[in-house]
Design a protein around this motif. Structure first.
Motif, PDB file in Angstrom:
ATOM      1  N   SER A   1     -78.684  -0.312 -26.765  1.00 12.25           N
ATOM      2  CA  SER A   1     -78.075   0.562 -25.758  1.00 12.25           C
ATOM      3  C   SER A   1     -78.194   0.006 -24.342  1.00 12.25           C
ATOM      4  O   SER A   1     -77.576   0.516 -23.416  1.00 12.25           O
ATOM      5  CB  SER A   1     -78.717   1.955 -25.818  1.00 12.25           C
ATOM      6  OG  SER A   1     -80.110   1.870 -25.568  1.00 12.25           O
TER       7      SER A   1
ATOM      8  N   GLN B   1     -74.092  -4.443 -22.522  1.00 14.13           N
ATOM      9  CA  GLN B   1     -72.862  -4.031 -21.858  1.00 14.13           C
ATOM     10  C   GLN B   1     -72.020  -3.083 -22.704  1.00 14.13           C
ATOM     11  O   GLN B   1     -70.909  -2.734 -22.334  1.00 14.13           O
ATOM     12  CB  GLN B   1     -72.020  -5.271 -21.496  1.00 14.13           C
ATOM     13  CG  GLN B   1     -71.436  -6.027 -22.684  1.00 14.13           C
ATOM     14  CD  GLN B   1     -72.404  -7.070 -23.227  1.00 14.13           C
ATOM     15  OE1 GLN B   1     -73.608  -6.978 -23.040  1.00 14.13           O
ATOM     16  NE2 GLN B   1     -71.858  -8.094 -23.862  1.00 14.13           N
TER      17      GLN B   1
ATOM     18  N   ASN C   1     -70.306   0.105 -24.278  1.00 15.32           N
ATOM     19  CA  ASN C   1     -69.924   1.413 -23.769  1.00 15.32           C
ATOM     20  C   ASN C   1     -70.772   2.488 -24.443  1.00 15.32           C
ATOM     21  O   ASN C   1     -70.982   2.468 -25.654  1.00 15.32           O
ATOM     22  CB  ASN C   1     -68.434   1.630 -24.070  1.00 15.32           C
ATOM     23  CG  ASN C   1     -67.929   2.937 -23.527  1.00 15.32           C
ATOM     24  OD1 ASN C   1     -68.228   3.992 -24.075  1.00 15.32           O
ATOM     25  ND2 ASN C   1     -67.156   2.862 -22.456  1.00 15.32           N
TER      26      ASN C   1
ATOM     27  N   GLU D   1     -69.073   4.263 -27.218  1.00 20.58           N
ATOM     28  CA  GLU D   1     -68.917   3.375 -28.370  1.00 20.58           C
ATOM     29  C   GLU D   1     -70.201   3.321 -29.197  1.00 20.58           C
ATOM     30  O   GLU D   1     -70.183   3.394 -30.424  1.00 20.58           O
ATOM     31  CB  GLU D   1     -68.541   1.975 -27.879  1.00 20.58           C
ATOM     32  CG  GLU D   1     -68.131   1.012 -28.958  1.00 20.58           C
ATOM     33  CD  GLU D   1     -67.705  -0.320 -28.371  1.00 20.58           C
ATOM     34  OE1 GLU D   1     -68.444  -0.840 -27.510  1.00 20.58           O
ATOM     35  OE2 GLU D   1     -66.650  -0.842 -28.766  1.00 20.58           O
TER      36      GLU D   1
END
Length: 452
Positions: free
Chosen positions: A346, A349, A351, A354
């Protein structure tokens, strides 16, 4: 039940090195996924797509090599060392030829990636990865010939050591080349592929050295080379090997189809599928270890023409597999929210939405996996027993029906045309594996009744 429980200790002692070796073998892929998962979901999806091709080649190679084990085990029970030597050397020659053939097949099939309705960025990353991991099939299939020979001789520990050392090498090279540590270049998923290739080459070198230096096996290496080719023995291996490879191909192709279906649904579904598949494959290796045990012990008692003991031994292994897979099913259900977190970072990079979606889908797939691995465990140990009986042709047809006439159509319908999506794909896998378990067990019971 007592007569089955009495066999547990011997089964366990024979199976444990195989299980550890199988787990180590699978960990090569799991390690790759964990390292690559830190780079992003696109990279993880690319590895998943590339491996979907490699798994097809791997299934054919490993499935073919399993023909060596029951032949060796039967010769061993009859104390026929010359027959065993011929089976080993001809099996090694055939596996070497097959390894190169599979690599070239994958290399020339690579353009198909562009026509599979997969995300463009995923395909671009998958192609160079596929080249290197595809070539690693050559040492992998050669290694399998050594492994199946040693397994047939009831010496299951050597392949375990080979895979443990191979995993250590793979982890080190992954750390150095995926992230570019110290003076090494940062190569991403290509670095991961190089680690897999080098680890598999080492495993072949180790197996040849350790077996050829062992007094028990020295006679099997006499007149070692291409001149050992014998058409009659090669034909026997091929007769068993081709249906065995098709059996494994049908199952692996089913899971490969699941990868492609999830890729059509979306990148996050494909990444989640790879996470759940990595975990399910890891626990499946325990059943695979018991399957090898079934193949060895059934072949031994077939060679002795003792079908009463064969029946007891086989069912004791079936019972062990059911118990083991139920335990893993409970673990999967309890840890469905926890385990997928190892595969995504997490803090990269990625999202946030996502990441959340990948974890959510993965947890749902693990619930389905908790149930299907019970069926998967049953079908693979029964298949091992059938291979020990050298019954491979009818099981080949049964697995085709179970996976491609029952399982995959359900996966397509539920995955593509319902809101279940990736979860629906895996429900189709559950249906196919359950059908296979039932039909293969009925086949085994039929053969035993015939021999009484």
């Amino acid at each position: 039940m007592k007569k089955y429980f009495q066999e547990f200790k011997y089964n366990f002692n024979l199976a444990l090195p195989v299980i550890l070796g199988m787990v180590g073998h699978t960990l090569v892929g799991v390690v790759d996924n964990i390292f690559v998962g830190q780079l992003g979901s696109t990279e993880l999806a690319a590895v998943s797509l590339g491996n979907s091709f490699v798994f097809i080649g791997m299934s054919i190679g490993i499935g073919f090599s399993t023909a060596i084990t029951p032949i060796i085990a039967e010769f061993d029970s009859q104390k026929d060392r010359e027959g065993g030597r011929s089976a080993f050397q001809n099996g090694l020659i055939l596996c070497t030829i097959l390894g190169f053939g599979l690599f070239f097949l994958l290399f020339f099939a690579k353009p198909i990636l562009s026509y599979m309705n997969q995300p463009v960025e995923v395909v671009k990353l998958a192609k160079p990865f596929l080249d290197i991991v595809g070539f690693s099939l050559v040492p992998l299939v050669i290694f399998q010939a050594y492994k199946q020979f040693a397994d047939g001789m009831s010496e299951t520990k050597y392949s375990m050591y080979a895979t443990i050392y191979g995993n250590i090498i793979n982890v080190v090279i992954n750390a150095l080349l995926v992230f570019g540590l110290f003076m090494f270049p940062k190569m991403g998923i290509v670095g991961s592929a190089i680690g897999t290739l080098i680890a598999r080459i080492f495993m072949v070198i180790y197996m040849h050295y350790i077996l050829s230096k062992n007094k028990k096996f020295k006679s099997f290496f006499q007149n070692f080379g291409w001149q050992s080719f014998q058409k009659s023995m090669s034909d026997k291996i091929i007769k068993l090997g081709i249906p065995s490879s098709m059996q494994m191909f049908f199952e692996v192709a089913l899971f490969t189809g699941a990868i492609w279906l999830c890729g059509m649904i979306g990148t996050t579904s494909q990444a989640a599928n790879q996470i759940a598949l990595s975990l399910a494959s890891l626990t499946f290796m325990f059943a695979m270890g018991l399957s090898v045990t079934a193949m060895i012990r059934v072949a031994n008692h077939k060679g002795l023409d003792d079908y009463k003991k064969l029946n007891t031994v086989a069912h004791s292994i079936f019972l062990m597999a059911i118990i083991v897979e139920i335990v893993f099913a409970v673990i999967f259900m309890l840890g469905c929210q926890f385990f997928p977190s190892f595969f995504v970072n997490s803090e990269t990079q990625l999202n946030a939405v996502e990441i959340k979606e990948v974890l959510s889908i993965s947890s749902k797939l693990l619930i389905v996996a908790a149930f299907f691995q019970i069926s998967d465990g049953i079908q693979v140990v029964v298949l091992g027993a059938l291979r020990g009986l050298q019954d491979v042709k009818v099981p080949m047809y049964l697995t085709f029906v179970a996976y491609w006439m029952i399982g995959f159509p359900i996966s397509i319908y539920l995955g593509r045309y319902t809101e279940l999506k990736a979860e629906g794909v895996w429900i189709g896998l559950l249906a196919g594996l359950t059908a296979a378990a039932i039909m293969l067990y009925l086949r085994f019971r039929f053969l035993l009744k015939h021999h009484r």
